[in-house]
Design a protein around this motif. Structure first.
Motif, short mmCIF file in Angstrom:
data_model
loop_
_atom_site.label_atom_id
_atom_site.label_comp_id
_atom_site.label_asym_id
_atom_site.label_seq_id
_atom_site.Cartn_x
_atom_site.Cartn_y
_atom_site.Cartn_z
N PHE A 4 -13.93 5.70 3.58
CA PHE A 4 -13.08 6.59 2.79
C PHE A 4 -13.74 6.84 1.45
CE2 PHE A 4 -9.63 7.43 -0.23
CZ PHE A 4 -9.01 8.50 0.39
N ALA A 5 -14.18 8.08 1.21
CA ALA A 5 -14.76 8.49 -0.07
C ALA A 5 -15.90 7.57 -0.51
CB ALA A 5 -13.69 8.57 -1.14
N GLY A 6 -16.72 7.14 0.46
CA GLY A 6 -17.86 6.30 0.13
C GLY A 6 -17.56 4.82 0.07
N TRP A 7 -16.32 4.44 0.35
CA TRP A 7 -15.91 3.03 0.34
C TRP A 7 -15.52 2.61 1.76
CZ3 TRP A 7 -15.22 0.23 -4.41
CH2 TRP A 7 -15.43 1.00 -5.57
N ASP A 8 -15.68 1.32 2.06
CA ASP A 8 -15.10 0.74 3.27
C ASP A 8 -13.70 0.24 2.90
OD1 ASP A 8 -17.23 1.14 5.01
OD2 ASP A 8 -18.24 -0.67 4.33
N MET A 9 -12.70 0.83 3.54
CA MET A 9 -11.31 0.55 3.16
C MET A 9 -10.53 -0.03 4.32
SD MET A 9 -10.94 1.46 -0.01
CE MET A 9 -9.15 1.51 -0.08
N PRO A 10 -9.62 -0.97 4.04
CA PRO A 10 -8.75 -1.49 5.10
C PRO A 10 -7.63 -0.50 5.42
CG PRO A 10 -8.19 -2.50 3.01
CD PRO A 10 -9.37 -1.63 2.75
N VAL A 11 -7.50 -0.15 6.69
CA VAL A 11 -6.37 0.67 7.13
C VAL A 11 -5.12 -0.21 7.23
CG1 VAL A 11 -5.47 2.14 8.97
CG2 VAL A 11 -7.88 2.26 8.35
N GLN A 12 -5.32 -1.41 7.77
CA GLN A 12 -4.20 -2.34 7.87
C GLN A 12 -4.73 -3.77 7.95
OE1 GLN A 12 -1.93 -1.56 11.40
NE2 GLN A 12 -3.72 -1.42 12.71
N PHE A 13 -3.89 -4.72 7.56
CA PHE A 13 -4.21 -6.13 7.66
C PHE A 13 -3.39 -6.74 8.81
CE2 PHE A 13 -5.40 -5.05 3.36
CZ PHE A 13 -6.51 -5.82 3.10
N SER A 14 -2.08 -6.90 8.60
CA SER A 14 -1.21 -7.49 9.62
C SER A 14 -0.54 -6.44 10.48
CB SER A 14 -0.14 -8.35 8.94
OG SER A 14 0.55 -7.60 7.94
N GLY A 15 -0.56 -5.18 10.04
CA GLY A 15 0.09 -4.10 10.77
C GLY A 15 0.81 -3.18 9.81
N LEU A 16 0.75 -1.89 10.06
CA LEU A 16 1.29 -0.90 9.12
C LEU A 16 2.77 -1.12 8.85
CD1 LEU A 16 0.52 2.89 9.10
CD2 LEU A 16 2.84 2.09 8.83
N GLN A 26 10.13 -6.90 -0.13
CA GLN A 26 9.66 -8.06 -0.92
C GLN A 26 8.58 -7.60 -1.90
OE1 GLN A 26 9.27 -8.84 2.79
NE2 GLN A 26 11.45 -9.35 2.81
N VAL A 27 7.32 -7.81 -1.55
CA VAL A 27 6.22 -7.41 -2.42
C VAL A 27 4.95 -7.29 -1.59
CG1 VAL A 27 5.68 -9.81 -3.08
CG2 VAL A 27 4.98 -7.92 -4.58
N GLY A 28 4.15 -6.29 -1.92
CA GLY A 28 2.87 -6.09 -1.24
C GLY A 28 1.76 -5.89 -2.26
N LEU A 29 0.53 -6.12 -1.84
CA LEU A 29 -0.63 -6.05 -2.72
C LEU A 29 -1.68 -5.12 -2.13
CD1 LEU A 29 -2.17 -7.15 -5.21
CD2 LEU A 29 -2.96 -9.04 -3.76
N PHE A 30 -2.11 -4.14 -2.93
CA PHE A 30 -3.12 -3.16 -2.51
C PHE A 30 -4.36 -3.32 -3.36
CE2 PHE A 30 1.05 -1.44 -1.72
CZ PHE A 30 0.97 -0.73 -0.53
N ASP A 31 -5.53 -3.26 -2.73
CA ASP A 31 -6.79 -3.14 -3.45
C ASP A 31 -7.10 -1.65 -3.53
OD1 ASP A 31 -9.34 -3.05 -4.44
OD2 ASP A 31 -10.18 -4.50 -3.05
N PRO A 205 -0.92 -8.54 1.93
CA PRO A 205 -1.94 -7.54 1.62
C PRO A 205 -1.68 -6.27 2.44
CG PRO A 205 -2.84 -9.17 3.14
CD PRO A 205 -1.44 -9.62 2.79
N CYS A 206 -1.88 -5.11 1.81
CA CYS A 206 -1.55 -3.83 2.45
C CYS A 206 -2.75 -2.90 2.42
CB CYS A 206 -0.38 -3.18 1.72
SG CYS A 206 1.12 -4.17 1.62
N GLY A 207 -2.85 -2.07 3.46
CA GLY A 207 -3.97 -1.15 3.59
C GLY A 207 -3.59 0.30 3.36
N LEU A 208 -4.54 1.18 3.68
CA LEU A 208 -4.35 2.61 3.47
C LEU A 208 -3.19 3.18 4.29
CD1 LEU A 208 -7.95 4.14 3.41
CD2 LEU A 208 -6.36 3.97 1.50
N GLY A 209 -2.97 2.61 5.47
CA GLY A 209 -1.91 3.13 6.33
C GLY A 209 -0.55 3.01 5.69
N ALA A 210 -0.22 1.82 5.18
CA ALA A 210 1.07 1.61 4.53
C ALA A 210 1.15 2.39 3.22
CB ALA A 210 1.30 0.12 4.28
N ARG A 211 0.04 2.49 2.52
CA ARG A 211 0.03 3.26 1.27
C ARG A 211 0.44 4.71 1.54
NH1 ARG A 211 -1.90 3.01 -3.98
NH2 ARG A 211 -3.12 4.77 -4.78
N ASP A 212 -0.03 5.25 2.67
CA ASP A 212 0.28 6.65 3.00
C ASP A 212 1.74 6.81 3.42
OD1 ASP A 212 -0.70 9.38 3.29
OD2 ASP A 212 -0.40 9.09 5.43
N THR A 213 2.26 5.91 4.25
CA THR A 213 3.65 6.05 4.69
C THR A 213 4.62 5.78 3.55
OG1 THR A 213 3.60 3.75 5.53
CG2 THR A 213 3.17 5.53 7.11
#
Length: 346
Positions: A4-16, A26-31, A205-213
């Motif tokens: 993604f835009a020149g980076w390797d990005m996590p789409v999901q960790f445990s599931g979207l 609760q709380v989630g953490l995004f890089d 930890p959260c990835g791009l998939g959850a960030r989008d939804t």
């Protein structure tokens, strides 16, 4: 993982869905270290930026932030950005700009000649600093466990510097999920330490998939899908960023005034599908048997458990309650226009 835009990005960790619901409940953490990070330093930086955005930055106090858009001469959106004002003496003001990863270089090339003309220095810190987003109802309590300061009175879109791991790090009460939360910018070493500490505490930890939804449930547009250089802020539902009391002229102003007087050709609307068929980006919007627009973002909402979408249609069909159709694999499925956002936190 995905490129993604020149980076390797996590789409999901445990599931979207699990990550999405963690942020809602609760709380989630995004890089989000892929985001572009510019530091602008020089004389009257905010006054200089006044000519590049439609928002009145004279309103922007020290330690506050403004979400806004960079515009081209046609009032098309070059990018949507956040401006963080650090203040300083008039001859050496300092602001941070957070820009989209895919447009970092484009934004830089757009800003540089304007900066040079105004005597403003642009420092590109995109590759140097980590950016983390701690989001959700428990974001504040999670943050408080680590720092002695009381952040409960820090307003939304306010920011400050705090000490951690022997360095001064940047903390802002901003985010892209529709929840309360904080964004933290620090060195790579400190960013990794924060990340690991919060994971050890059980933060999801959260990835791009959850960030989008999450952002779609919150009715927040994504650059490159819901807005671009052929779209004005008035068309993209961002008219609230165009401040009518702004005393200074800005790029694209005449086009926006013309649109206000003559009306819009298209308008971004929120859609809810009447069944669970998902309206994907690019699908045609149909009214009275004729294509009238297109879907820009769509998903099955993990929290609301219904199919939602953003789409451009003519203003005549943009009122809440309007019935429309979405063409999915050759068939028309019913949808209706609703007010944004789809989800608003309690």
């Amino acid at each position: 993982m995905t490129a993604f835009a020149g980076w390797d990005m996590p789409v999901q960790f445990s599931g979207l869905k699990q990550e999405h619901l963690a942020v809602r409940q609760q709380v989630g953490l995004f890089d989000i270290s892929h985001m572009g990070k510019f530091r602008l330093v020089g004389p009257k930086v905010l006054s200089f930026l006044q000519g590049l955005v439609p928002s009145n930055l004279h309103r922007l106090a020290t330690s506050r932030a403004q979400y806004t858009v960079l515009l081209n001469a046609q009032a098309g959106i070059i990018d949507d950005i956040i401006i963080y004002n650090h203040g300083g003496p008039a001859d050496r003001e300092e602001v941070t700009l957070i820009v989209n990863a895919a447009t970092t270089e484009k934004d830089k090339q757009w800003l540089l000649p304007h900066c040079q003309q105004a005597g403003v220095e642009l420092q590109d810190l995109s590759q140097e600093l980590v950016l983390l987003a701690l989001q959700g109802p428990q974001a504040l309590s999670t943050l408080q466990r680590l720092f002695p300061q009381d952040f409960s009175e820090l307003p939304t879109f306010a920011h400050q510097s705090i000490k951690f791991n022997g360095e001064s790090i940047f903390l802002a009460r901003t985010g892209y999920t529709g929840e309360d939360g904080f964004e933290i910018m620090a060195s790579a070493e400190t960013g990794q330490k924060l990340w690991q500490t919060w994971l050890d505490w059980g933060v999801t930890p959260c990835g791009l998939g959850a960030r989008d939804t999450l952002r779609l449930e919150a009715g927040l547009g994504l650059y490159g899908q819901d807005m671009d250089e052929q779209t004005t802020p008035l068309e993209a539902g961002l008219g609230w960023l165009v401040h009518r009391d702004k005393p200074d002229p800005f790029i694209g102003q005449a086009i926006l005034e013309r649109q206000r007087q003559n009306g819009l050709a298209k308008k971004l609307v929120a859609l809810v599908m009447e069944d669970r068929h998902i309206a994907r980006p690019g699908y045609a919007i149909v009214c009275e048997g004729q294509p009238v627009g297109r879907v820009t973002s769509g998903t099955l909402s993990p929290f609301l458990d219904q199919a939602i979408a953003l789409a451009y249609v003519p203003p005549a069909w943009s009122q809440p309650g309007q019935s429309l159709g979405v063409e999915i694999r050759g068939k028309i499925y019913a949808a209706r226009v609703v007010k944004r956002p789809f989800y608003r936190r309690p």
